[in-house]
Motif scaffolding. Structure first.
Motif, mmCIF file in Angstrom:
data_model
loop_
_atom_site.group_PDB
_atom_site.id
_atom_site.type_symbol
_atom_site.label_atom_id
_atom_site.label_comp_id
_atom_site.label_asym_id
_atom_site.label_seq_id
_atom_site.Cartn_x
_atom_site.Cartn_y
_atom_site.Cartn_z
ATOM 1 N N SER A 196 0.973 -1.192 -0.024
ATOM 2 C CA SER A 196 -0.201 0.120 -0.258
ATOM 3 C C SER A 196 1.089 1.009 0.271
ATOM 4 O O SER A 196 0.548 2.505 -0.846
ATOM 5 C CB SER A 196 -0.554 -0.386 1.658
ATOM 6 O OG SER A 196 -1.609 1.285 1.048
ATOM 7 N N SER A 197 1.803 1.643 1.018
ATOM 8 C CA SER A 197 2.475 3.118 1.309
ATOM 9 C C SER A 197 3.674 2.611 -0.146
ATOM 10 O O SER A 197 3.499 4.333 -0.565
ATOM 11 C CB SER A 197 3.648 2.103 1.960
ATOM 12 O OG SER A 197 4.492 1.793 2.005
ATOM 13 N N SER A 198 3.761 1.973 -1.309
ATOM 14 C CA SER A 198 4.168 1.926 -2.394
ATOM 15 C C SER A 198 3.547 2.399 -3.309
ATOM 16 O O SER A 198 4.446 3.684 -3.845
ATOM 17 C CB SER A 198 4.879 1.022 -2.828
ATOM 18 O OG SER A 198 3.759 0.335 -3.750
ATOM 19 N N HIS A 199 2.297 3.117 -3.055
ATOM 20 C CA HIS A 199 1.343 3.813 -3.690
ATOM 21 C C HIS A 199 1.069 5.398 -3.834
ATOM 22 O O HIS A 199 0.697 6.107 -4.209
ATOM 23 C CB HIS A 199 0.229 3.117 -4.334
ATOM 24 C CG HIS A 199 0.534 2.186 -4.558
ATOM 25 N ND1 HIS A 199 0.570 1.607 -5.999
ATOM 26 C CD2 HIS A 199 0.482 0.412 -4.707
ATOM 27 C CE1 HIS A 199 0.802 0.721 -5.936
ATOM 28 N NE2 HIS A 199 0.094 -0.448 -5.451
ATOM 29 N N ILE A 200 2.181 5.185 -2.193
ATOM 30 C CA ILE A 200 1.630 6.981 -2.093
ATOM 31 C C ILE A 200 2.588 8.099 -2.658
ATOM 32 O O ILE A 200 3.469 7.778 -2.726
ATOM 33 C CB ILE A 200 2.203 7.130 -0.890
ATOM 34 C CG1 ILE A 200 1.080 6.394 0.305
ATOM 35 C CG2 ILE A 200 1.771 9.009 -0.215
ATOM 36 C CD1 ILE A 200 1.884 5.975 1.843
ATOM 37 N N PRO A 201 1.686 9.268 -3.040
ATOM 38 C CA PRO A 201 2.237 10.245 -4.170
ATOM 39 C C PRO A 201 3.839 11.002 -3.360
ATOM 40 O O PRO A 201 3.723 10.710 -2.206
ATOM 41 C CB PRO A 201 1.676 11.043 -4.770
ATOM 42 C CG PRO A 201 0.275 10.615 -3.674
ATOM 43 C CD PRO A 201 1.000 9.186 -3.358
ATOM 44 N N ASP A 202 4.630 11.592 -4.238
ATOM 45 C CA ASP A 202 5.469 12.161 -3.176
ATOM 46 C C ASP A 202 5.407 13.240 -2.741
ATOM 47 O O ASP A 202 3.620 14.300 -3.288
ATOM 48 C CB ASP A 202 6.606 12.809 -4.622
ATOM 49 C CG ASP A 202 7.535 11.354 -5.346
ATOM 50 O OD1 ASP A 202 7.136 10.487 -4.652
ATOM 51 O OD2 ASP A 202 7.770 11.679 -5.870
ATOM 52 N N GLY A 203 5.541 13.606 -2.091
ATOM 53 C CA GLY A 203 5.257 14.510 -1.163
ATOM 54 C C GLY A 203 4.856 13.989 0.983
ATOM 55 O O GLY A 203 5.517 13.394 1.005
ATOM 56 N N ASP A 204 4.405 15.333 1.571
ATOM 57 C CA ASP A 204 4.324 15.047 2.994
ATOM 58 C C ASP A 204 3.449 14.495 3.513
ATOM 59 O O ASP A 204 2.312 16.177 3.988
ATOM 60 C CB ASP A 204 5.278 15.985 3.637
ATOM 61 C CG ASP A 204 7.206 16.937 3.373
ATOM 62 O OD1 ASP A 204 7.155 15.545 2.933
ATOM 63 O OD2 ASP A 204 7.422 17.640 3.633
ATOM 64 N N ILE A 205 3.297 13.792 4.469
ATOM 65 C CA ILE A 205 2.347 14.062 5.033
ATOM 66 C C ILE A 205 2.284 14.191 6.770
ATOM 67 O O ILE A 205 3.602 13.643 7.163
ATOM 68 C CB ILE A 205 1.327 12.307 5.313
ATOM 69 C CG1 ILE A 205 1.198 12.113 3.978
ATOM 70 C CG2 ILE A 205 -0.077 12.227 5.897
ATOM 71 C CD1 ILE A 205 1.339 9.932 3.878
ATOM 72 N N GLN A 206 1.633 15.491 7.018
ATOM 73 C CA GLN A 206 1.745 15.853 8.678
ATOM 74 C C GLN A 206 0.875 15.179 9.120
ATOM 75 O O GLN A 206 -0.212 14.956 9.754
ATOM 76 C CB GLN A 206 1.594 17.643 8.434
ATOM 77 C CG GLN A 206 1.841 18.314 9.920
ATOM 78 C CD GLN A 206 2.985 18.370 10.147
ATOM 79 O OE1 GLN A 206 4.064 19.069 9.441
ATOM 80 N NE2 GLN A 206 3.947 18.059 11.477
ATOM 81 N N LEU A 207 1.923 14.163 10.868
ATOM 82 C CA LEU A 207 0.984 14.419 11.203
ATOM 83 C C LEU A 207 1.292 14.816 12.925
ATOM 84 O O LEU A 207 2.548 15.536 13.254
ATOM 85 C CB LEU A 207 2.068 12.648 11.823
ATOM 86 C CG LEU A 207 1.564 11.999 10.815
ATOM 87 C CD1 LEU A 207 2.171 10.482 11.735
ATOM 88 C CD2 LEU A 207 0.422 11.225 10.712
#
Length: 258
Positions: A165-176
């Motif tokens: 699943s994670s390999s499909h995350i597009p480039d960029g930042d996810i803020q937590l």
């Protein structure tokens, strides 16, 4: 890449170095006793784990502690491990490393490092009675989040189920983030994730919790985040599919962090 659905010793060794031991960074920032423990220590330590384990370092200087990946230029102590399970046993206090440099500094392991590990365990394993203390609760929750979300990246990059699943995350930042007290972001680049402390300047999306209590409930009791969203105690903003791809990775964290 690891192909088993269960817990992998290789992946666990990466989690132990880059999430569990890395939490000592935050421990020293938050806990005055831990800062006193390192005192005026100045030491660079290299970790090398054979058999697919991690290569990393710990640097202590000026009352701060930092853990990173790869090699460090100046090394005062070099600790080798014959396998990932050897390293994991060391983290559990059940084995000793093989020092190949800095034998004279070996007292650091039985003194300063051991004391820091016990202080970290005190907070991470605080029971319900201890957590009635507001300061212990605050440090416990921040450290728990630090471990969980730093563990997220090595799990995503190396665990088959998570990576599908994670390999499909597009480039960029996810803020937590949780209120104003906890912030960490996940950087995705070419299907590889990296966890970083603090705030991203250009996050594409965010997953937020109203406060540390909301984060605590998700991390410790399995509280469904969508329940909290319905109550207005959590939320998602921006390009939401990035978080959707992250969810299967979050499901794998308990296998490696308990």
């Amino acid at each position: 890449m690891e192909k088993r659905a269960g817990k992998s010793e290789k992946i666990l060794s990466h989690v132990n170095l880059f999430a569990v031991l890395k939490a000592m960074e935050e421990l020293v920032r938050l806990d005055p006793m831990s800062r006193d423990i390192i005192g005026e220590t100045r030491l660079n330590i290299a970790f090398t784990v054979a058999g697919g384990g991690p290569r990393g370092w710990m640097s202590i200087a000026d009352g701060t502690l930092e853990v990173g990946q790869g090699c460090i230029v100046r090394t005062g102590m070099h600790l080798r491990f014959v396998s990932p399970s050897h390293f994991n046993r060391m983290v559990d206090g059940k084995a000793l490393p093989i020092p190949t440099k800095g034998i004279a500094q070996i007292g650091f392991l039985t003194g300063t490092f051991s004391a820091l590990a016990k202080r970290l365990e005190f907070y991470l394993r605080a029971d319900s009675r201890a957590l009635e203390d507001d300061e212990i609760f605050r440090i416990h929750t921040r450290l728990l989040g630090y471990v969980a979300f730093h563990a997220l990246s090595p799990i995503a990059n190396r665990d088959r189920l998570a990576n599908s699943s994670s390999s499909h995350i597009p480039d960029g930042d996810i803020q937590l983030r949780a209120g104003e007290e906890f912030a960490l972001f996940i950087r995705a680049k070419d299907g590889v994730l990296e966890s970083r402390r603090g705030y991203s300047e250009n996050a594409r999306c965010s997953l937020w919790f109203a406060d540390l209590r909301a984060l605590f409930e998700v991390l410790t009791s399995g509280r469904n985040i969508f329940d909290l969203i319905g109550l207005g105690r959590a939320g998602m903003d921006g390009f939401i599919p990035m978080v959707d791809y992250l969810n299967p990775v979050l499901d794998r964290i308990p296998a490696y962090v308990s």
